[in-house]
Design a protein around this motif. Structure first.
Motif, mmCIF file in Angstrom:
data_model
loop_
_atom_site.group_PDB
_atom_site.id
_atom_site.type_symbol
_atom_site.label_atom_id
_atom_site.label_comp_id
_atom_site.label_asym_id
_atom_site.label_seq_id
_atom_site.Cartn_x
_atom_site.Cartn_y
_atom_site.Cartn_z
ATOM 1 N N ARG A 199 13.936 -6.448 22.598
ATOM 2 C CA ARG A 199 13.838 -7.853 22.680
ATOM 3 C C ARG A 199 14.038 -8.649 21.312
ATOM 4 N NH1 ARG A 199 9.404 -12.040 24.933
ATOM 5 N NH2 ARG A 199 9.379 -13.735 23.018
ATOM 6 N N GLU A 200 13.459 -7.924 20.379
ATOM 7 C CA GLU A 200 13.783 -8.492 18.916
ATOM 8 C C GLU A 200 15.360 -8.626 18.635
ATOM 9 O OE1 GLU A 200 9.629 -6.832 16.867
ATOM 10 O OE2 GLU A 200 11.699 -6.009 16.468
ATOM 11 N N ASP A 201 16.011 -7.681 18.812
ATOM 12 C CA ASP A 201 17.312 -7.616 18.414
ATOM 13 C C ASP A 201 18.111 -8.814 19.391
ATOM 14 O OD1 ASP A 201 17.034 -5.417 16.843
ATOM 15 O OD2 ASP A 201 17.525 -3.785 18.559
ATOM 16 N N TYR A 202 17.636 -8.763 20.523
ATOM 17 C CA TYR A 202 18.235 -9.698 21.511
ATOM 18 C C TYR A 202 18.294 -11.077 20.946
ATOM 19 C CZ TYR A 202 19.213 -12.463 25.502
ATOM 20 O OH TYR A 202 19.642 -13.440 26.257
ATOM 21 N N THR A 203 17.012 -11.315 20.699
ATOM 22 C CA THR A 203 16.351 -12.671 20.168
ATOM 23 C C THR A 203 17.291 -13.063 18.621
ATOM 24 O OG1 THR A 203 14.466 -12.730 20.999
ATOM 25 C CG2 THR A 203 14.798 -14.399 19.615
ATOM 26 N N ARG A 204 17.399 -12.044 18.008
ATOM 27 C CA ARG A 204 18.003 -12.261 16.531
ATOM 28 C C ARG A 204 19.559 -12.412 16.970
ATOM 29 N NH1 ARG A 204 17.183 -7.789 15.199
ATOM 30 N NH2 ARG A 204 15.108 -7.908 14.299
ATOM 31 N N GLU A 205 20.168 -11.785 17.782
ATOM 32 C CA GLU A 205 21.702 -12.148 18.075
ATOM 33 C C GLU A 205 21.999 -13.220 18.466
ATOM 34 O OE1 GLU A 205 24.029 -10.270 16.884
ATOM 35 O OE2 GLU A 205 22.573 -9.005 15.630
ATOM 36 N N HIS A 206 20.948 -13.559 19.395
ATOM 37 C CA HIS A 206 21.109 -15.077 20.277
ATOM 38 C C HIS A 206 20.769 -16.286 19.201
ATOM 39 C CE1 HIS A 206 22.015 -12.773 23.611
ATOM 40 N NE2 HIS A 206 22.413 -13.554 24.323
ATOM 41 N N VAL A 207 19.890 -16.210 18.238
ATOM 42 C CA VAL A 207 19.769 -17.103 17.343
ATOM 43 C C VAL A 207 20.700 -17.308 16.495
ATOM 44 C CG1 VAL A 207 18.311 -17.656 15.462
ATOM 45 C CG2 VAL A 207 17.032 -17.048 17.623
ATOM 46 N N LYS A 208 21.362 -16.200 16.090
ATOM 47 C CA LYS A 208 22.518 -15.929 15.061
ATOM 48 C C LYS A 208 23.630 -16.817 15.826
ATOM 49 C CE LYS A 208 22.632 -11.861 12.303
ATOM 50 N NZ LYS A 208 23.060 -10.463 12.241
ATOM 51 N N ILE A 229 24.201 -18.698 8.913
ATOM 52 C CA ILE A 229 22.633 -18.727 8.616
ATOM 53 C C ILE A 229 22.525 -17.316 7.979
ATOM 54 C CG2 ILE A 229 22.418 -17.794 10.973
ATOM 55 C CD1 ILE A 229 19.542 -19.154 11.270
ATOM 56 N N ASN A 230 21.729 -17.402 6.832
ATOM 57 C CA ASN A 230 21.441 -16.402 6.116
ATOM 58 C C ASN A 230 20.159 -15.687 6.597
ATOM 59 O OD1 ASN A 230 19.022 -17.443 5.157
ATOM 60 N ND2 ASN A 230 20.053 -18.697 3.738
ATOM 61 N N ASP A 231 19.858 -14.479 6.222
ATOM 62 C CA ASP A 231 18.836 -13.558 6.770
ATOM 63 C C ASP A 231 17.247 -14.044 6.767
ATOM 64 O OD1 ASP A 231 20.897 -11.735 7.701
ATOM 65 O OD2 ASP A 231 20.426 -10.430 5.817
ATOM 66 N N VAL A 232 17.247 -14.740 5.603
ATOM 67 C CA VAL A 232 15.681 -15.319 5.405
ATOM 68 C C VAL A 232 15.397 -16.763 6.523
ATOM 69 C CG1 VAL A 232 14.349 -16.693 3.816
ATOM 70 C CG2 VAL A 232 15.574 -14.976 2.848
ATOM 71 N N GLU A 233 16.604 -17.522 6.744
ATOM 72 C CA GLU A 233 16.492 -18.767 7.543
ATOM 73 C C GLU A 233 16.476 -17.930 9.002
ATOM 74 O OE1 GLU A 233 15.644 -21.445 7.048
ATOM 75 O OE2 GLU A 233 16.098 -21.828 5.034
#
Length: 373
Positions: free
Chosen positions: A115-124, A130-134
């Protein structure tokens, strides 16, 4: 006592000269309460719960709007992000079946990390750059808004079900848990501006202590979003671990510990974390103990305990007590002031429990937003 001589006329004041109207005035409520008491109680309680649900609905809307405004103002999205964000807010997680508990921790970890990986990729995918902090801040804001939406849905569902069936026993537990739910929901709402500004929260005291110990030492990434620094203290080798700041993340301390232990022999593990205080305890009070001090869904704790048990490594802990609200909102001065004292206690713990030439892993547990290393 002889109940056969009980005078009901005397008890209810029914004498020959009793006014029938007065008798009716005080007997009627008793009759109404006997037949409709539960329903009256339901109406009274419903009013209080409705106010709570209305407040939760306000929190849900506010968190969604704050997230959309933040994204539009600071992150230059490729398209209008509202539709995509609304889809994210409705995402749910189905936990694995636990009828056969063998291997359940790995299954839960896989589900949550997916779930975390999916959300991260879709937010990107929403942003051109977008940098890692944002990215970590946006992901946290999304989790807060999604949690508030889910809380509102569940409480509203329970209330409407109880009301539809005029079922007072069903609404009673809801009335009892509502104050605790409201406390957590209000804390989450107040956490939003703190995460937007990237400021430290109370839960970040562990990473803050270890981050201070890491200053002036070379750091490297040892696991996903987790940094390590190697240093020495009174002829002991120290491995200092914390989530990679200043982004909003808790890192993966179990993976990091496993990586370190695959190449080094450890003689002790010391964990520093925030802990919920009991009613009556002072905020920012410090306590020591044994065992893995780490919250969350339990998968990281399980793996740290498994590593320590397999290698026969003792685990010591230091916690800084605080309320739910203090843990996820801006770190108070009282909590921040404990960082130096906790650091001194860590050194004292190292002297007491290890000998010269031995190695110790020190893990700062918690969300490291606003806390660099």
């Amino acid at each position: 006592m002889d109940f056969t001589n009980f005078d009901f006329d005397q008890l209810f004041g029914m004498k020959d000269d009793t006014n029938p109207l007065m008798m009716l005035i005080w007997i009627l409520p008793i009759i109404i309460f006997i037949f409709y008491g539960q329903r009256i109680q339901l109406y009274v309680t419903s009013g209080e719960i409705k106010k709570g649900i209305k407040k939760l609905g306000g929190f849900r809307e506010e968190s969604r709007n704050e997230l959309i405004n933040y994204v539009n103002k600071h992150l230059n999205p490729k398209d209008n992000p509202e539709k995509k964000i609304d889809q994210f807010l409705d995402y749910f997680t189905i936990m694995p079946v636990d009828m056969d508990p063998n291997g359940i921790v790995e299954k839960v970890q896989h589900t949550v990390r997916s779930r975390e990986d999916y959300t991260r990729e879709h937010v990107k995918s929403l942003f051109s750059e977008i940098n890692d902090v944002e990215l970590s801040k946006t992901q946290t804001l999304l989790e807060i808004a999604s949690s508030l939406q889910m809380i509102h849905k569940i409480i509203n569902h329970m209330f409407l079900t109880a009301k539809k069936q005029n079922n007072y026993p069903l609404i009673l537990p809801l009335q009892m848990i509502l104050p605790f739910i409201m406390e957590q929901a209000e804390a989450m709402k107040e956490a939003i501006p703190v995460f937007k500004r990237g400021q430290p929260v109370g839960d970040g005291i562990g990473p803050m202590v270890v981050g201070k110990m890491m200053l002036h030492s070379p750091k490297e990434i040892v696991a996903f979003q987790t940094a390590v620094a190697k240093t020495e203290f009174e002829s002991r080798k120290l491995f200092l671990l914390k989530a990679e700041g200043p982004g909003s993340t808790v890192g993966r301390p179990a993976d990091a510990l496993e990586s370190i232990i695959s190449e080094n022999k450890l003689d002790a593990i010391i964990m520093i974390d925030a802990a919920l205080k009991m009613e009556g305890e002072d905020s920012a009070s410090v306590a020591r103990g044994f065992g893995a001090a780490i919250g969350g869904i339990g998968t990281e704790k399980f793996h740290i305990e498994a590593i320590a048990t397999k290698k026969q490594i003792p685990i010591f802990s230091i916690v800084v007590k605080q309320s739910v609200k203090e843990a996820i909102t801006l770190m108070t001065k009282e909590i921040a002031d404990q960082a130096d004292d906790v650091r001194l206690q860590v050194y004292e713990m190292i002297r007491e429990n290890t000998k010269e030439g031995q190695s110790v892993a020190i893990i700062g547990v918690g969300n490291t937003v606003g806390v660099p290393q």
